[in-house]
Design an enzyme around this catalytic site. Structure first.
Site, short mmCIF file in Angstrom:
data_model
loop_
_atom_site.label_atom_id
_atom_site.label_comp_id
_atom_site.label_asym_id
_atom_site.label_seq_id
_atom_site.Cartn_x
_atom_site.Cartn_y
_atom_site.Cartn_z
N GLU A 102 0.79 -1.13 -0.09
CA GLU A 102 0.13 0.04 -0.04
C GLU A 102 0.99 1.51 0.13
O GLU A 102 1.89 1.16 0.55
CB GLU A 102 -1.02 0.02 1.28
CG GLU A 102 -0.41 0.11 2.54
CD GLU A 102 -1.23 -0.06 3.91
OE1 GLU A 102 -2.24 -0.72 3.48
OE2 GLU A 102 -1.10 0.75 5.00
N HIS A 137 2.45 0.80 15.54
CA HIS A 137 1.27 0.35 14.91
C HIS A 137 -0.01 -0.13 15.69
O HIS A 137 -0.85 -0.48 15.17
CB HIS A 137 1.62 -0.64 13.64
CG HIS A 137 2.58 0.20 12.68
ND1 HIS A 137 2.47 1.38 12.02
CD2 HIS A 137 3.92 -0.61 12.69
CE1 HIS A 137 3.61 1.32 11.33
NE2 HIS A 137 4.35 0.23 11.70
N ARG A 194 -14.78 -7.52 12.61
CA ARG A 194 -15.16 -7.82 14.21
C ARG A 194 -15.43 -6.89 15.01
O ARG A 194 -15.23 -5.45 14.48
CB ARG A 194 -13.99 -8.66 14.81
CG ARG A 194 -12.54 -7.85 14.96
CD ARG A 194 -11.41 -8.46 15.42
NE ARG A 194 -10.62 -7.49 15.47
CZ ARG A 194 -9.33 -7.35 14.62
NH1 ARG A 194 -9.49 -8.06 13.26
NH2 ARG A 194 -8.33 -6.58 14.87
#
Length: 410
Positions: A102, A137, A194
């Site tokens: 990405e 992160h 989720r």
């Protein structure tokens, strides 16, 4: 989006057919590279994609999370080693070698959209959460709503999130995550299928019980509301309380919780499964609880969270509570000038002497409150016909003083 003129001509057709999918083309660039191909084929595809979207790029594990299987690559010469290292870590951590590339956005904000869908084709978005305060992160503090998202941007992000979920035929609760650059352009990052740790801030600002709604959806029921019924109210902040030592490179701090004083009061919620006398193990994630503060506006929510943090005490182990006090006092956090590099910059600077002095005063106040709470009258000592009442009053005064100082210092 075409391959860059700098790319070798033979790489022009290396991009997968779905690379030009509108969701990717308008919000983000990412492509899954399948495990099991030859190293040459994988490196070939990776280079084509990286050149097309431009360096720097992130190589990430498709099955991953929590920062595992992720490598930043700044130039073409480093792509193969970054690719192989990320894939190896992905195989070790998730038993899945699929990775994807990405575009790396410089100093982005991490903003996510909560979606909810039933089995009858109804899908809605429930506003956004700001998750930019991160370490390695992993999210540390979450807020709803974001300080930079206005109604128009919220609608655009929400519609893209719903489009992504619908394209996958998704039902139940899910989170579509985005990176946002300095110009408030947003880029699709991933979807978490989720309910996430930070869902309480969405529950508070929408007034919806997401766990209850998940159960109703699982039972085949329709959503009891539509998009136009979703209204945001006030501001909520969540801190993830961990058993770790921020002053020792966040080293885990297992051990017995010898004393636990939980915060309370207006606008304060604590989601926790720990208790006094419990031994925190080394084998699992070190999260102890989630502390959430709510108020009509962001500054008041910050003030309430700071007061709640001042009341929170966990004895016997180290926690990251002092780090949260420091974050919530920082001018950039208070003004909403944050990005995913904010916490790293904060940790790279020493705490101010004023902050150290304030922390010592807070420790003294908490210690005095604990001493008063734990002291037990013996055989009518300490005077008065009912020394127990006197002790309870004394403890209450300390608590009131701590709260007053915490709120008054805002």
């Amino acid at each position: 989006m075409s391959t860059s003129a700098n790319a070798p001509s033979e790489l022009g057709n290396a991009l997968p057919a779905d690379y030009h999918n509108p969701i990717f083309a308008t919000t983000h660039w990412s492509v899954v590279l399948k495990a099991g191909q030859s190293d040459t084929t994988q490196a070939h595809e990776a280079l084509a994609i990286a050149i097309s979207i431009g360096f720097p790029v992130l190589v990430k594990a498709a099955a991953g999370g929590g920062g595992k299987g992720m490598r930043l690559v700044n130039k073409a010469a480093d792509l193969r080693s970054g690719f192989e290292t990320a894939q190896s870590e992905a195989l070790r951590s998730f038993n899945d070698g699929e990775i994807y590339l990405e575009k790396f956005i410089q100093n982005p904000r991490h903003i996510e959209i909560q979606v909810l869908g039933d089995e009858h084709g109804n899908l809605v978005y429930l506003g956004e959460r700001e998750c930019s305060v991160q370490r390695r992160h992993q999210k540390v503090i979450e807020e709803a709503p974001s300080a930079i998202v206005d109604a128009n941007m919220r609608q655009r992000m929400g519609e893209v999130a719903v489009q992504a979920a619908k394209s996958a035929g998704y039902t139940n609760a899910g989170t579509v995550e985005f990176l946002v650059d300095a110009d408030r352009n947003f880029y699709f990052l991933e979807m978490n299928t989720r309910l996430q740790v930070e869902h309480p801030v969405t529950e508070i600002v929408t007034g919806l019980d997401l766990v209850h709604l998940q159960l109703r959806i699982a039972c085949g029921e329709k959503l009891p509301f539509t998009q136009k019924d979703v209204q945001l109210r006030g501001h909520a902040i969540e801190c993830r309380i961990y058993a770790e030592d921020p002053n020792n490179n966040f080293f885990p701090s297992p051990g017995k919780i010898t004393k636990l004083v939980r915060p309370s009061g207006p606008g304060v919620r604590e989601d926790s499964g720990v208790y006094e006398g419990w031994t925190v193990p080394l084998d699992y994630d070190p999260m102890l609880s989630k502390l959430i503060a709510y108020a009509p506006d962001r500054l008041t929510a910050i003030a309430r969270m700071r007061r709640a943090l001042d009341e929170y005490f966990v004895g016997g182990i180290k926690t990251n509570l002092p780090l949260f006090r420091r974050i919530l006092e920082h001018p950039d956090f208070i003004s909403g000038r944050i990005d995913t590099g904010f916490l790293d910059r904060l940790l790279a600077t020493a705490a101010s002497p004023a902050s150290d002095t304030k922390n010592l005063a807070e420790i003294a106040a908490v210690s005095a409150a604990l001493f008063a709470a734990m002291a037990q009258p013996q055989n009518g000592q300490n005077g008065g016909p009912n020394p127990g009442i006197e002790r309870r009053s004394e403890a209450s005064m300390w608590k009131q003083t701590a709260r007053s100082e915490g709120v008054g210092g805002e």
